[in-house]
Design an enzyme around this catalytic site. Structure first.
Site, PDB file in Angstrom:
ATOM      1  N   ARG A 124       0.809  -1.229   0.000  1.00  0.00           N
ATOM      2  CA  ARG A 124       0.000   0.000   0.000  1.00  0.00           C
ATOM      3  C   ARG A 124       0.839   1.275   0.000  1.00  0.00           C
ATOM      4  NH1 ARG A 124      -2.747  -3.372   3.276  1.00  0.00           N
ATOM      5  NH2 ARG A 124      -4.518  -4.300   2.224  1.00  0.00           N
ATOM      6  N   LYS A 146       3.365  11.703 -11.209  1.00  0.00           N
ATOM      7  CA  LYS A 146       2.470  10.850 -11.997  1.00  0.00           C
ATOM      8  C   LYS A 146       3.195   9.546 -12.298  1.00  0.00           C
ATOM      9  CE  LYS A 146      -0.430  14.041 -14.628  1.00  0.00           C
ATOM     10  NZ  LYS A 146      -0.806  14.414 -16.000  1.00  0.00           N
ATOM     11  N   GLU A 188      10.373  19.027 -25.262  1.00  0.00           N
ATOM     12  CA  GLU A 188       9.752  19.357 -23.969  1.00  0.00           C
ATOM     13  C   GLU A 188      10.420  20.602 -23.374  1.00  0.00           C
ATOM     14  OE1 GLU A 188       7.140  17.566 -23.049  1.00  0.00           O
ATOM     15  OE2 GLU A 188       7.409  15.644 -24.065  1.00  0.00           O
ATOM     16  N   LYS A 230       8.361  23.149 -13.792  1.00  0.00           N
ATOM     17  CA  LYS A 230       7.394  22.071 -13.583  1.00  0.00           C
ATOM     18  C   LYS A 230       7.010  21.995 -12.104  1.00  0.00           C
ATOM     19  CE  LYS A 230       5.715  17.550 -14.505  1.00  0.00           C
ATOM     20  NZ  LYS A 230       5.755  16.310 -15.233  1.00  0.00           N
ATOM     21  N   GLU A 240      -3.789  17.931 -11.406  1.00  0.00           N
ATOM     22  CA  GLU A 240      -4.323  18.380 -12.684  1.00  0.00           C
ATOM     23  C   GLU A 240      -5.782  18.797 -12.603  1.00  0.00           C
ATOM     24  OE1 GLU A 240      -2.640  16.383 -16.014  1.00  0.00           O
ATOM     25  OE2 GLU A 240      -3.943  17.387 -17.434  1.00  0.00           O
ATOM     26  N   ARG A 244      -2.160  22.667 -14.223  1.00  0.00           N
ATOM     27  CA  ARG A 244      -1.242  21.633 -14.714  1.00  0.00           C
ATOM     28  C   ARG A 244      -1.490  21.304 -16.191  1.00  0.00           C
ATOM     29  NH1 ARG A 244       1.142  16.597 -11.133  1.00  0.00           N
ATOM     30  NH2 ARG A 244       2.368  15.710 -12.801  1.00  0.00           N
ATOM     31  N   ASN A 248       0.359  20.386 -21.075  1.00  0.00           N
ATOM     32  CA  ASN A 248      -0.048  19.614 -22.257  1.00  0.00           C
ATOM     33  C   ASN A 248       0.091  20.405 -23.551  1.00  0.00           C
ATOM     34  OD1 ASN A 248      -0.749  17.337 -20.788  1.00  0.00           O
ATOM     35  ND2 ASN A 248      -2.782  18.151 -20.356  1.00  0.00           N
ATOM     36  N   HIS A 251       0.619  18.756 -26.788  1.00  0.00           N
ATOM     37  CA  HIS A 251       0.397  17.334 -26.548  1.00  0.00           C
ATOM     38  C   HIS A 251      -0.938  16.822 -27.065  1.00  0.00           C
ATOM     39  CE1 HIS A 251       4.029  17.557 -24.237  1.00  0.00           C
ATOM     40  NE2 HIS A 251       3.974  16.272 -23.926  1.00  0.00           N
ATOM     41  N   HIS A 255      -0.434  13.829 -29.290  1.00  0.00           N
ATOM     42  CA  HIS A 255      -0.931  12.480 -28.990  1.00  0.00           C
ATOM     43  C   HIS A 255      -1.715  11.909 -30.166  1.00  0.00           C
ATOM     44  CE1 HIS A 255      -0.661  13.153 -24.382  1.00  0.00           C
ATOM     45  NE2 HIS A 255       0.423  12.544 -24.848  1.00  0.00           N
ATOM     46  N   HIS A 267       7.455  10.485 -29.528  1.00  0.00           N
ATOM     47  CA  HIS A 267       6.689  11.438 -28.723  1.00  0.00           C
ATOM     48  C   HIS A 267       7.202  12.878 -28.879  1.00  0.00           C
ATOM     49  CE1 HIS A 267       4.361  12.997 -25.379  1.00  0.00           C
ATOM     50  NE2 HIS A 267       5.471  13.494 -24.874  1.00  0.00           N
TER      51      HIS A 267
HETATM   52  N1  LIG Z   1       4.967  10.537 -15.413  1.00  0.00           N
HETATM   53  C1  LIG Z   1       4.955  11.590 -16.192  1.00  0.00           C
HETATM   54  O1  LIG Z   1       4.611  12.696 -15.771  1.00  0.00           O
HETATM   55  C2  LIG Z   1       5.379  11.443 -17.600  1.00  0.00           C
HETATM   56  C3  LIG Z   1       5.617  12.587 -18.380  1.00  0.00           C
HETATM   57  C4  LIG Z   1       6.071  12.395 -19.674  1.00  0.00           C
HETATM   58  C5  LIG Z   1       6.297  11.119 -20.173  1.00  0.00           C
HETATM   59  N2  LIG Z   1       6.061  10.044 -19.398  1.00  0.00           N
HETATM   60  C6  LIG Z   1       6.322   8.684 -19.891  1.00  0.00           C
HETATM   61  O2  LIG Z   1       7.704   8.569 -20.135  1.00  0.00           O
HETATM   62  C7  LIG Z   1       7.911   7.548 -21.106  1.00  0.00           C
HETATM   63  C8  LIG Z   1       8.973   7.992 -22.087  1.00  0.00           C
HETATM   64  O3  LIG Z   1      10.167   8.222 -21.389  1.00  0.00           O
HETATM   65  P1  LIG Z   1      11.596   8.062 -22.076  1.00  0.00           P
HETATM   66  O4  LIG Z   1      11.584   8.740 -23.381  1.00  0.00           O
HETATM   67  O5  LIG Z   1      12.600   8.445 -21.071  1.00  0.00           O
HETATM   68  O6  LIG Z   1      11.608   6.492 -22.402  1.00  0.00           O
HETATM   69  P2  LIG Z   1      12.513   5.254 -21.943  1.00  0.00           P
HETATM   70  O7  LIG Z   1      12.521   5.122 -20.483  1.00  0.00           O
HETATM   71  O8  LIG Z   1      12.033   4.090 -22.708  1.00  0.00           O
HETATM   72  O9  LIG Z   1      13.963   5.650 -22.458  1.00  0.00           O
HETATM   73  C9  LIG Z   1      14.213   5.808 -23.834  1.00  0.00           C
HETATM   74  C10 LIG Z   1      15.365   4.917 -24.297  1.00  0.00           C
HETATM   75  O10 LIG Z   1      16.609   5.431 -23.811  1.00  0.00           O
HETATM   76  C11 LIG Z   1      17.348   4.389 -23.154  1.00  0.00           C
HETATM   77  N3  LIG Z   1      18.152   5.074 -22.127  1.00  0.00           N
HETATM   78  C12 LIG Z   1      17.704   5.677 -21.018  1.00  0.00           C
HETATM   79  N4  LIG Z   1      18.701   6.346 -20.430  1.00  0.00           N
HETATM   80  C13 LIG Z   1      19.812   6.138 -21.150  1.00  0.00           C
HETATM   81  C14 LIG Z   1      21.157   6.601 -21.066  1.00  0.00           C
HETATM   82  N5  LIG Z   1      21.523   7.479 -20.136  1.00  0.00           N
HETATM   83  N6  LIG Z   1      22.038   6.168 -21.984  1.00  0.00           N
HETATM   84  C15 LIG Z   1      21.630   5.340 -22.994  1.00  0.00           C
HETATM   85  N7  LIG Z   1      20.389   4.897 -23.152  1.00  0.00           N
HETATM   86  C16 LIG Z   1      19.474   5.305 -22.236  1.00  0.00           C
HETATM   87  C17 LIG Z   1      16.300   3.451 -22.650  1.00  0.00           C
HETATM   88  O11 LIG Z   1      16.842   2.174 -22.452  1.00  0.00           O
HETATM   89  C18 LIG Z   1      15.291   3.488 -23.797  1.00  0.00           C
HETATM   90  O12 LIG Z   1      15.729   2.634 -24.808  1.00  0.00           O
HETATM   91  C19 LIG Z   1       6.573   7.263 -21.744  1.00  0.00           C
HETATM   92  O13 LIG Z   1       6.110   6.017 -21.317  1.00  0.00           O
HETATM   93  C20 LIG Z   1       5.659   8.364 -21.201  1.00  0.00           C
HETATM   94  O14 LIG Z   1       4.336   7.952 -21.043  1.00  0.00           O
HETATM   95  C21 LIG Z   1       5.620  10.181 -18.124  1.00  0.00           C
HETATM   96 ZN   LIG Z   2       5.586  14.988 -23.438  1.00  0.00          ZN
END
Ligand SMILES: NC(=O)c1ccc[n+]([C@@H]2O[C@H](COP(=O)([O-])OP(=O)(O)OC[C@H]3O[C@@H](n4cnc5c(N)ncnc54)[C@H](O)[C@@H]3O)[C@@H](O)[C@H]2O)c1
Ligand SMILES: [Zn+2]
Length: 364
Positions: A124, A146, A188, A230, A240, A244, A248, A251, A255, A267
């Site tokens: 939990r 999030k 971003e 942020k 949100e 917040r 977007n 976005h 999306h 993305h």
């Molecule tokens: N929680 C939130 O507020 C929020 C906001 C925006 C996006 N997201 C989520 O984030 C995700 C996308 O994140 P991302 O783009 O970081 O994706 P990811 O975690 O898949 O990383 C992208 C790629 O980079 C590689 N990688 C990571 N760090 C590395 C490094 N230092 N050196 C070499 N390779 C590395 C990973 O293995 C992967 O292949 C999506 O699922 C999205 O929904 C969440």
């Molecule tokens: Zn984004």
């Protein structure tokens, strides 16, 4: 080590620090001493990040007497599933994690979202630490609480608000990140300038070289500013309710483009095109001048980000996909549009024709 760069996310009893410093990963024993000393920690990471940075993290944690276990999933969004999240929890049980233990996310947004969600559910709710290693996760997903995972029916459909106890950002880790991923993260970064800070936007315009050459001093500074912006938004609107939603920007359209491309369009690139559409729409509706829209697009282009959707997108289909978005509340179209560089408004109820016209102009 002098931690010049820490910041606080103000959320009453859930407040936490964000530490940003090049090389800080080698000093986790210092920065995590108050959190992880003598605790059991489950490190969650992916198959790309594990060989690069896990041993450094483990070493640091061992120095402060933390016992570590790890859960390594195959890299990629396709592994952002409820099954992986449950697996993380099961590994936690097998590793003897109790209510005082921690989950440590070492990786990009996929890692942080799933590790955070597992932490929110495990017994939990247990403590969790974010160590983001992609530009996107440093400036966006690691801050704000999030967490969640995708379902076969759609992205990020289940999750929880679960704030980390601390976020540790080492910009040095960007040196191993594929250039495409850095580029996507920059969309971003530009977004923050557009929605909240003209001075920051100008700083980006003047430092394209530093952005392209991964200048560590400059990245430390811009990551800090993005996190600060942020954090401010999240502190005012944790769940949100209103403000917040400005995050977007780009976005809603983005999306839709991601969805229609079957996620072939990355993305960050989709967000870049989405910002171009939003600026076009703002110009068409007289909120901003054409020149201002151009100024945004010029910066995006200099950073190798697209301002036009690839051939084959139909404006009407993009519009329809947008209306399916879970964030398009009650089917009333709601988009974030610029009023100036550094200022946006949430605009509701625009006519379909005017929206599709702007989309059409941004399709090749
Ligand atoms: N929680 C939130 O507020 C929020 C906001 C925006 C996006 N997201 C989520 O984030 C995700 C996308 O994140 P991302 O783009 O970081 O994706 P990811 O975690 O898949 O990383 C992208 C790629 O980079 C590689 N990688 C990571 N760090 C590395 C490094 N230092 N050196 C070499 N390779 C590395 C990973 O293995 C992967 O292949 C999506 O699922 C999205 O929904 C969440
Ligand atoms: Zn984004």
């Amino acid at each position: 080590m002098k931690l010049m760069e820490n910041l606080k996310v103000q959320l009453e009893e859930r407040s936490y620090d964000i530490i940003i410093a090049a090389g800080v990963l080698k000093k986790v024993n210092e920065v995590l001493a108050d959190f992880a000393a003598a605790r059991r920690c489950l490190i969650v990471t992916d198959s790309n990040v594990q060989p690069l940075y896990e041993s450094t993290l483990k070493l640091g944690l061992a120095e402060i007497g933390a016992e570590t276990a790890d859960y390594v999933y195959p890299a990629g969004e396709e592994h952002k599933t409820p099954e992986t999240v449950v697996d993380i929890c099961r590994k936690g049980v097998r590793s003897g994690l109790d209510r005082k233990s921690l989950i440590v996310a070492l990786g990009g947004g996929v890692c942080g979202d799933m590790a955070g969600f597992a932490a929110a559910m495990y017994m939990r709710g247990i403590g969790f630490i974010q160590i983001p290693t992609t530009l996107l996760s440093m400036v966006d997903s690691s801050v704000g609480g999030k967490t969640g995972t995708d379902l076969p029916e759609g992205k990020n459909l289940i999750g929880a608000f679960w704030q980390p106890q601390i976020v540790v950002i080492d910009p040095e880790t960007l040196k191993t990140l594929p250039a495409e991923e850095v580029c996507c993260g920059l969309a971003e970064v530009v977004k923050y300038g557009m929605i909240l800070d003209e001075e920051f936007f100008s700083l980006l315009e003047k430092n394209i070289d530093k952005l392209k050459s991964l200048d560590m001093g400059f990245y430390t500074k811009i990551i800090r500013r993005c996190c600060e912006l942020k954090a401010e938004v999240v502190s005012k609107d944790e769940r949100e309710g209103g403000l917040r939603a400005i995050l977007n920007y780009g976005h809603t359209f983005g999306h839709a483009l991601e969805l229609l491309s079957n996620f072939e369009v990355a993305h960050g690139k989709a967000v870049s095109m989405g910002m171009a559409i939003a600026a076009e729409l703002a110009a068409d509706t007289g909120r901003i001048s054409k020149e201002l829209a151009e100024r945004q697009n010029a910066l995006l282009k200099k950073l190798d980000l697209p301002v036009k959707a690839p051939a084959g997108f139909d404006a009407e289909e993009v519009y329809n996909a947008m209306m399916q978005d879970k964030k398009t509340l009650g089917k009333i179209i709601r988009v974030v549009l610029p009023d100036a560089i550094g200022k946006v408004s949430i605009v509701k109820g625009l006519e379909k024709d005017i929206v599709t016209k702007a989309i059409r102009k941004c399709c090749e």
